[in-house]
Design a protein around this motif. Sequence first.
Motif, PDB file in Angstrom:
ATOM      1  N   ARG B 372       0.839  -1.199   0.000  1.00  0.00           N
ATOM      2  CA  ARG B 372       0.000   0.000   0.000  1.00  0.00           C
ATOM      3  C   ARG B 372       0.870   1.243   0.000  1.00  0.00           C
ATOM      4  O   ARG B 372       0.652   2.184  -0.735  1.00  0.00           O
ATOM      5  N   GLU B 373       1.865   1.174   0.867  1.00  0.00           N
ATOM      6  CA  GLU B 373       2.776   2.291   1.062  1.00  0.00           C
ATOM      7  C   GLU B 373       3.489   2.637  -0.246  1.00  0.00           C
ATOM      8  O   GLU B 373       3.559   3.794  -0.644  1.00  0.00           O
ATOM      9  N   GLN B 374       3.981   1.614  -0.894  1.00  0.00           N
ATOM     10  CA  GLN B 374       4.720   1.850  -2.126  1.00  0.00           C
ATOM     11  C   GLN B 374       3.802   2.424  -3.184  1.00  0.00           C
ATOM     12  O   GLN B 374       4.174   3.324  -3.925  1.00  0.00           O
ATOM     13  N   LEU B 375       2.575   1.912  -3.184  1.00  0.00           N
ATOM     14  CA  LEU B 375       1.606   2.404  -4.147  1.00  0.00           C
ATOM     15  C   LEU B 375       1.332   3.879  -3.898  1.00  0.00           C
ATOM     16  O   LEU B 375       1.334   4.696  -4.818  1.00  0.00           O
ATOM     17  N   ALA B 376       1.154   4.193  -2.610  1.00  0.00           N
ATOM     18  CA  ALA B 376       0.868   5.576  -2.237  1.00  0.00           C
ATOM     19  C   ALA B 376       2.051   6.469  -2.599  1.00  0.00           C
ATOM     20  O   ALA B 376       1.869   7.575  -3.131  1.00  0.00           O
ATOM     21  N   GLN B 378       4.269   5.976  -4.832  1.00  0.00           N
ATOM     22  CA  GLN B 378       4.349   6.092  -6.283  1.00  0.00           C
ATOM     23  C   GLN B 378       3.369   7.152  -6.778  1.00  0.00           C
ATOM     24  O   GLN B 378       3.703   7.980  -7.614  1.00  0.00           O
ATOM     25  N   ARG B 379       2.182   7.112  -6.127  1.00  0.00           N
ATOM     26  CA  ARG B 379       1.158   8.046  -6.541  1.00  0.00           C
ATOM     27  C   ARG B 379       1.593   9.479  -6.224  1.00  0.00           C
ATOM     28  O   ARG B 379       1.412  10.381  -7.003  1.00  0.00           O
ATOM     29  N   ARG B 380       2.177   9.613  -5.044  1.00  0.00           N
ATOM     30  CA  ARG B 380       2.629  10.957  -4.643  1.00  0.00           C
ATOM     31  C   ARG B 380       3.680  11.473  -5.624  1.00  0.00           C
ATOM     32  O   ARG B 380       3.673  12.628  -6.002  1.00  0.00           O
ATOM     33  N   MET B 381       4.572  10.544  -5.998  1.00  0.00           N
ATOM     34  CA  MET B 381       5.586  10.944  -6.950  1.00  0.00           C
ATOM     35  C   MET B 381       4.953  11.454  -8.222  1.00  0.00           C
ATOM     36  O   MET B 381       5.314  12.494  -8.745  1.00  0.00           O
ATOM     37  N   ASP B 382       3.942  10.702  -8.641  1.00  0.00           N
ATOM     38  CA  ASP B 382       3.247  11.104  -9.860  1.00  0.00           C
ATOM     39  C   ASP B 382       2.577  12.449  -9.669  1.00  0.00           C
ATOM     40  O   ASP B 382       2.648  13.324 -10.535  1.00  0.00           O
ATOM     41  N   GLU B 383       1.972  12.602  -8.510  1.00  0.00           N
ATOM     42  CA  GLU B 383       1.265  13.850  -8.230  1.00  0.00           C
ATOM     43  C   GLU B 383       2.230  15.023  -8.217  1.00  0.00           C
ATOM     44  O   GLU B 383       1.955  16.083  -8.778  1.00  0.00           O
ATOM     45  N   VAL B 384       3.335  14.776  -7.530  1.00  0.00           N
ATOM     46  CA  VAL B 384       4.331  15.860  -7.447  1.00  0.00           C
ATOM     47  C   VAL B 384       4.795  16.218  -8.844  1.00  0.00           C
ATOM     48  O   VAL B 384       4.909  17.391  -9.200  1.00  0.00           O
ATOM     49  N   ALA B 385       5.023  15.162  -9.593  1.00  0.00           N
ATOM     50  CA  ALA B 385       5.489  15.403 -10.950  1.00  0.00           C
ATOM     51  C   ALA B 385       4.496  16.249 -11.719  1.00  0.00           C
ATOM     52  O   ALA B 385       4.863  17.091 -12.523  1.00  0.00           O
ATOM     53  N   THR B 428      11.256  16.544  -2.158  1.00  0.00           N
ATOM     54  CA  THR B 428      10.874  15.612  -1.095  1.00  0.00           C
ATOM     55  C   THR B 428      10.520  14.225  -1.621  1.00  0.00           C
ATOM     56  O   THR B 428      10.452  13.277  -0.863  1.00  0.00           O
ATOM     57  N   THR B 429      10.246  14.133  -2.865  1.00  0.00           N
ATOM     58  CA  THR B 429       9.756  12.872  -3.401  1.00  0.00           C
ATOM     59  C   THR B 429      10.653  11.702  -3.022  1.00  0.00           C
ATOM     60  O   THR B 429      10.200  10.666  -2.543  1.00  0.00           O
ATOM     61  N   GLY B 430      11.902  11.891  -3.187  1.00  0.00           N
ATOM     62  CA  GLY B 430      12.846  10.822  -2.863  1.00  0.00           C
ATOM     63  C   GLY B 430      12.750  10.420  -1.419  1.00  0.00           C
ATOM     64  O   GLY B 430      12.720   9.236  -1.092  1.00  0.00           O
ATOM     65  N   ALA B 431      12.604  11.421  -0.538  1.00  0.00           N
ATOM     66  CA  ALA B 431      12.542  11.121   0.897  1.00  0.00           C
ATOM     67  C   ALA B 431      11.311  10.290   1.224  1.00  0.00           C
ATOM     68  O   ALA B 431      11.374   9.357   2.014  1.00  0.00           O
ATOM     69  N   VAL B 432      10.174  10.633   0.618  1.00  0.00           N
ATOM     70  CA  VAL B 432       8.953   9.885   0.872  1.00  0.00           C
ATOM     71  C   VAL B 432       9.153   8.426   0.491  1.00  0.00           C
ATOM     72  O   VAL B 432       8.839   7.518   1.239  1.00  0.00           O
ATOM     73  N   LEU B 433       9.703   8.204  -0.626  1.00  0.00           N
ATOM     74  CA  LEU B 433       9.941   6.852  -1.101  1.00  0.00           C
ATOM     75  C   LEU B 433      10.875   6.097  -0.158  1.00  0.00           C
ATOM     76  O   LEU B 433      10.620   4.962   0.223  1.00  0.00           O
ATOM     77  N   ASP B 434      11.918   6.798   0.272  1.00  0.00           N
ATOM     78  CA  ASP B 434      12.848   6.184   1.224  1.00  0.00           C
ATOM     79  C   ASP B 434      12.126   5.734   2.476  1.00  0.00           C
ATOM     80  O   ASP B 434      12.348   4.639   2.970  1.00  0.00           O
TER      81      ASP B 434
END
Lengths: 231, 562
Positions: B372-376, B378-385, B428-434
């Motif tokens: 779930r977390e990874q999906l979320a 990923q979505r955030r990354m997309d959103e940020v993008a 921040t995207t990278g940090a969220v993923l980390d």
Amino acid sequence: MPPAATQAPAPQQKLVISQAEWDRRMAAAPVTKTDLNRLIMDYLVIEGYKTAAEEFSREAEISPAPDFESIQSRMNIREALQRGDVQEAIERVNDLNPEILDTNPTLYFHLQQQRLIEFIRAGRIADALQFAQTELAPRGEENPEFLSELEKTMALLAFEPAATSGTGGAAELLAPAQRSRTAGELNAAILESFSQGREAKLIGLVRLLGWGEMMLSQRADFPKLDLGPRF
Amino acid sequence: MPPPAPPPSTLPLPREQTMPLPTRWSDADRLPQLTVSADGRDLTFHGPTGTVDEAAAARANHPIPPACGIYYYEVEILNRGRQGHISIGFSAKNVKLTRLPGWEGLSWGYHGDDGRTFADQRTGTQYGPTFTTGDRVGCGIDFAQGRAFFTKNGRFIDYVFQDLEGGPGRELYPSVGLRSTEESIRANFGQEPFQFDIVSHVQQQRNATWARIQATPFKWDTPLGGTFTVEAVDTKPKVAEAAENEESANLSARVNDLILGYLTHHGYAGTARAFKAQTQAKAAAASAAAAAITGTSSGGDNDTDTQARQRIYHAVLAGDMDHALDETRAHYPAVLDRERGLMYFKLRCRKFGEMIIEAAEVRRRQQQAQAREQLAAQRRMDEVAQGVLLEEEEEDDYQEEDSMDVDDDAMHTSTNGHAHPHSNGAATTGAVLDTAMLKGKMKATDSEMEMQRALEYGRALNVEYASDMRPEVQELFRRTSVLWAFDSPREQGGALTEYASQAARAELANELNQAILESQGKPAQPALERLYRHTEACIMTLGAIGVGAAAFADMHREFLEN
């Protein structure tokens, strides 16, 4: 038709069934704890053990839970009879369903007879006579069976109010067992009106056991049921 | 336990198997003057019209099983032939086939030409109407009464004959005899609907038999346990009323004891308490019955015991083996020593199993959370993008994580300075993923620890019992260990993961309860259960030896169906 119990045993050599073989047969009986729990619940409901039924429904997780209210109303009626308050019992039954007494003339007569017995027990002789003449005598004329019951009950007037220890037909009517009997008859009629069994299944099971052991012991030697010193 | 010795029966006990019913006329068991149709149901007489010793009879292919209670078949007269000398009935295996059923011993028949019945008789007994071409005649045997009956064109004629039995060694077969040229019949062994309403008839007889069984006078003699006595059958009617009162009071007192024993046995402490109080109150109210009831209420004596067993039972049911073990050790230490520690092993094996199941559950939950977390993320990354910010949703996500996360601190340190990650834009995207990955790793460690603990427990158990070669010990250990192989043993289903099921817990809980009772010198099954099983064994055996009435004592129908 000959009664089942008197059917002649087979004129043949008796089977001998060993304990091991019998144990195997007992183990093969298809019955589960859930089945037995339901038999217990049936008994608690029909015999009117409301608190126990509620506890059991919870502890044994029986579903659906039975109708506890109807147990209560049957119990109130039974208790009224046990106290000797026949009038209250009759009123409560009619509140529940007036058809019960309308469609059971014998039961209604027995309730009225019980009322007469309670008058006599209380020493209210004048009331007893009045009640017997207006309520019971007309019914006794309609039905010979009722008449003999009425005669038996009226014979109670010959006893001293306190002398309930005597044995024999009339004095028996004053025994508490008579109240229980009337109460049982009434309870059965109410259960039937709810299209429920009149008698708890466990009672039927014990009767079947008696019949089965008797029939089988005419034909075979097998280990009899021993429930042990404690159960 | 050694296998039970073979029973020293003087006669072989019939097996309880489904017995075949007659379905056609036997090809072998008939005289050659009779032909049988291809479907086995028609018989035709081809010889010359015979004398009394030149009849021809046939028997069906299977005997009638008395355990069926009532057996019935119908015969249609296709052709009365020259004289209509047709006999419909039944006979035993070796009765001569050159004679009509009823003329020989062990044969019984209803004859069409004169309407008489014969039971080993030359002249017979007046019985019913004659029958001829076009009529349908039914023949029934009621094993509950030991009598037969016939029907004509759907109408019941009467009961006839008596003391009929068909038990082992005395099997009866449907049998028809013909005697004049061209006589021909067709049998219906149930292949088609019967002309007579046999279903209602059986229903009536079943009810009547059941009523007779239930009315059999009966007294439970000994105050506790012991055997039953059945009163002499001819109780005089006048005394019967008092006896009946006494009997029913006696009966309910005994049944109350059985119930209390049952409730106590299974640890239904609350019910047992309530029931005991209510029976006593009731007894006090009806003082006559009181003596019988209060005097013998034996069960429910030890409330503490019942309650302790109830707690243990529920602990096992909930998979809380530590609690179950502690309570058992505290209250019933002897149980753990029984049978060289077998029960102790079973309980610890169960604990091992529960640990595996729990570890698997933790792992699975984490994997799900991680996914779930990874999906979320990923979505955030997309959103940020895409420059889209959805603050609210994000807050929700965090709350959810907090509530289920034990590694909060670790996460917060790692996300230090990113309280509102998205507001800082793409950086921040990278940090969220980390964070998501780190959290997954932390939890993996957690489930690994669970696994490790289970493994150690299992190893210790294995070492301790390695030399115990009892097959049940080894098998149980294997059945438990196999659970490792499954991702989610509890939801797997199937035979291999049976041990993970709730049913397995319940089984062990019952077993432990029984072991405790046995260790106190009490029987493993409650008296009520033994009574039920004993009754069933009686009825089954009666059916197997040919007592027809037993067929109408259908315990499942009477007691278990609603």
